[in-house]
Design a protein around this motif. Structure first.
Motif, PDB file in Angstrom:
ATOM      1  N   LYS A  20       0.853  -1.194   0.000  1.00 22.83           N
ATOM      2  CA  LYS A  20       0.000   0.000   0.000  1.00 22.83           C
ATOM      3  C   LYS A  20       0.885   1.239   0.000  1.00 22.83           C
ATOM      4  O   LYS A  20       1.914   1.270   0.670  1.00 22.83           O
ATOM      5  CB  LYS A  20      -0.888   0.021   1.253  1.00 22.83           C
TER       6      LYS A  20
ATOM      7  N   THR B 192       0.729   5.540   0.394  1.00 20.65           N
ATOM      8  CA  THR B 192      -0.037   6.755   0.694  1.00 20.65           C
ATOM      9  C   THR B 192       0.442   7.890  -0.204  1.00 20.65           C
ATOM     10  O   THR B 192       1.635   8.207  -0.212  1.00 20.65           O
ATOM     11  CB  THR B 192       0.132   7.163   2.172  1.00 20.65           C
TER      12      THR B 192
ATOM     13  N   GLU C 227      -5.114  12.789   1.509  1.00 23.50           N
ATOM     14  CA  GLU C 227      -4.357  11.616   1.066  1.00 23.50           C
ATOM     15  C   GLU C 227      -5.266  10.593   0.390  1.00 23.50           C
ATOM     16  O   GLU C 227      -6.477  10.571   0.619  1.00 23.50           O
ATOM     17  CB  GLU C 227      -3.630  10.962   2.248  1.00 23.50           C
TER      18      GLU C 227
ATOM     19  N   LYS D 254      -4.944   6.240  -0.853  1.00 23.12           N
ATOM     20  CA  LYS D 254      -4.116   5.031  -0.737  1.00 23.12           C
ATOM     21  C   LYS D 254      -4.182   4.266  -2.061  1.00 23.12           C
ATOM     22  O   LYS D 254      -5.264   4.077  -2.612  1.00 23.12           O
ATOM     23  CB  LYS D 254      -4.638   4.136   0.390  1.00 23.12           C
TER      24      LYS D 254
ATOM     25  N   GLU E  25      -3.033   0.643  -4.037  1.00 20.43           N
ATOM     26  CA  GLU E  25      -2.629  -0.733  -3.736  1.00 20.43           C
ATOM     27  C   GLU E  25      -1.805  -1.291  -4.887  1.00 20.43           C
ATOM     28  O   GLU E  25      -2.167  -1.154  -6.055  1.00 20.43           O
ATOM     29  CB  GLU E  25      -3.874  -1.600  -3.503  1.00 20.43           C
TER      30      GLU E  25
END
Length: 421
Positions: free
Chosen positions: A357, A359, A397, A399, A401
């Motif tokens: 992951k 950010t 932010e 995220k 993957e």
């Protein structure tokens, strides 16, 4: 010439967190270079609470937060030099520094982590007319005088700029018995966190005047007063809107600038938006083995995010030094901030090099209400998150993957933008 695996420039929150993460990732040969007389950076003068809610799940003051990391640095026996000024970083990672004991010396580093923090924008950058009387301070200087040195800058205060330090100093000066008459902000929105506006201004009935700036400074030896005026959409003062305030102190809280003279000298590519380095998913700059984190990269609103980001930089620097990063990396995906999104950190992503992951942090260019944060993989929208309000003072932010990015083998651009509801 001495040699270290990782040399970290700066012993503030970013440098400390990066050092701890690199040490925990298996690198023993680490050196922190700090120009001040102690570790901890700016946190040492931030005696208010509100730090550490994310990192330690409790509310700490700045010095308490710094102490947690300083204790870890000492426990892990990470070497550091205080009173040491770094003069130059060469393209092949030779660090030139100087201090009183050793004079000028050089260190060959396998990896360098830039963690120099940021500085305040000065009065000279503002073009305020008038003399240069005593009583005009940057908010950070006033904070240091009150909290560390025990000096009171003045008794009747006007603050220009609604950055977080300015808001916190409005409350601090009030606690110390000063009268804060007004906070004037050039932009039509505040530059600080919402919670600071509520806790530092609203709770003490300190007026915040948006779209206002200082147009005149009075007094020759010592400040005696200022005039503020409303500004139009281009930032120009509107005649007839002037208001006079008698005061002996003007605090400037008009923005922070990443401290990047060393980075530029080393040939690091800089972002014109953040004034910090351009980095990839590993927080590595265009110079292989040179990483950047914290406020030298882009100005953060919470120190918890600085520590998190610096931890990632420390870990990635350790992987680089240990030769555990896969060389000849695969494709690079470009991040494209548009329509309200000013920038993203990182600027590019190599999916095969990233953690599971990642950010991505960014700031918006204005206040948007009832909007969506949207992410597009090329032309396909993959995220559409509703937000009641987004503002420049609060960092946002998303995220990403790794598995999802790898399932788009031809992906070239990830677009991040604000869409109206």
């Amino acid at each position: 010439m001495k040699a270290y695996d990782i040399v970290i420039i700066g012993g503030g929150p970013a440098g400390l967190a990066a050092a701890v993460a690199a040490r925990k990732s298996g690198v023993d040969s680490i050196l922190i270079l700090e120009r001040d007389k102690e570790l901890g950076g700016i946190l040492n003068q931030c005696i208010h609470n509100g730090f550490g809610l994310h990192t330690f799940k409790e509310e700490l003051t700045g010095p308490e937060y710094a102490a947690r990391f300083i204790d870890q640095v000492k426990e892990l026996q990470i070497e550091y030099k205080l009173h040491t000024m770094v003069m130059d970083i060469s393209h092949d990672k030779v660090v030139t520094a100087m201090n009183r004991e050793e004079g000028m010396f050089t260190i060959q580093a396998k990896a360098v982590i830039l963690a120099m923090g940021c500085r305040e924008r000065s009065r000279g950058a503002l073009n305020i007319p008038g003399y240069r009387p005593a009583g005009i301070y940057s908010a950070g200087t006033a904070q240091r005088l009150v909290n560390r040195e025990g000096f009171m800058p003045g008794r009747e205060v006007v603050i220009l700029g609604s950055g977080d330090i300015g808001l916190i100093m409005a409350r601090r000066m009030t606690f110390e018995g000063a009268k804060v008459k007004v906070v004037a902000e050039l932009m039509p929105y505040s530059g600080g966190l919402k919670r600071n506006i509520v806790q530092c201004l609203d709770d003490y009935d300190i007026p915040l005047k948006l779209s206002h700036t200082v147009v005149e400074i009075r007094g020759k030896e010592r400040l005696t007063g200022i005039t503020i005026a409303e500004v139009d959409s281009k930032g120009k003062p509107i005649p007839g809107t002037e208001e006079d305030y008698d005061c002996d102190t003007l605090l400037l809280s008009v923005g922070l600038i990443p401290e990047n003279e060393l980075s530029r000298g080393a040939g690091v590519e800089m972002s014109p938006i953040t004034s910090g380095p351009v980095v990839n998913e590993s927080l590595e700059t265009n110079i292989e083995g040179v990483f950047a984190c914290g406020n030298v990269l882009h100005v953060h609103d919470l120190v918890d995010f600085v520590s998190e980001e610096a931890g990632a930089a420390g870990k990635n620097a350790a992987l680089y030094v240990q030769g555990l990063r896969t060389e000849a990396a695969g494709k690079e995906i470009r991040l494209n901030p548009i329509e309200g999104v000013r920038y993203t950190v990182p600027s590019t992503i190599r999916p095969d090099q990233m953690d599971d992951k990642l950010t991505v942090r960014f700031r918006v260019g204005g206040v948007y209400k009832n909007c969506y944060i949207s992410v597009y993989f090329d032309d396909e929208r993959v995220l559409h998150r509703k937000r009641p309000v987004v503002a420049p003072g609060e960092m946002e932010e998303i995220k990403l993957e790794k598995a999802k990015l790898l399932s788009y083998p031809d992906l070239k651009t990830i677009t991040v933008k604000i869409e109206e509801a």
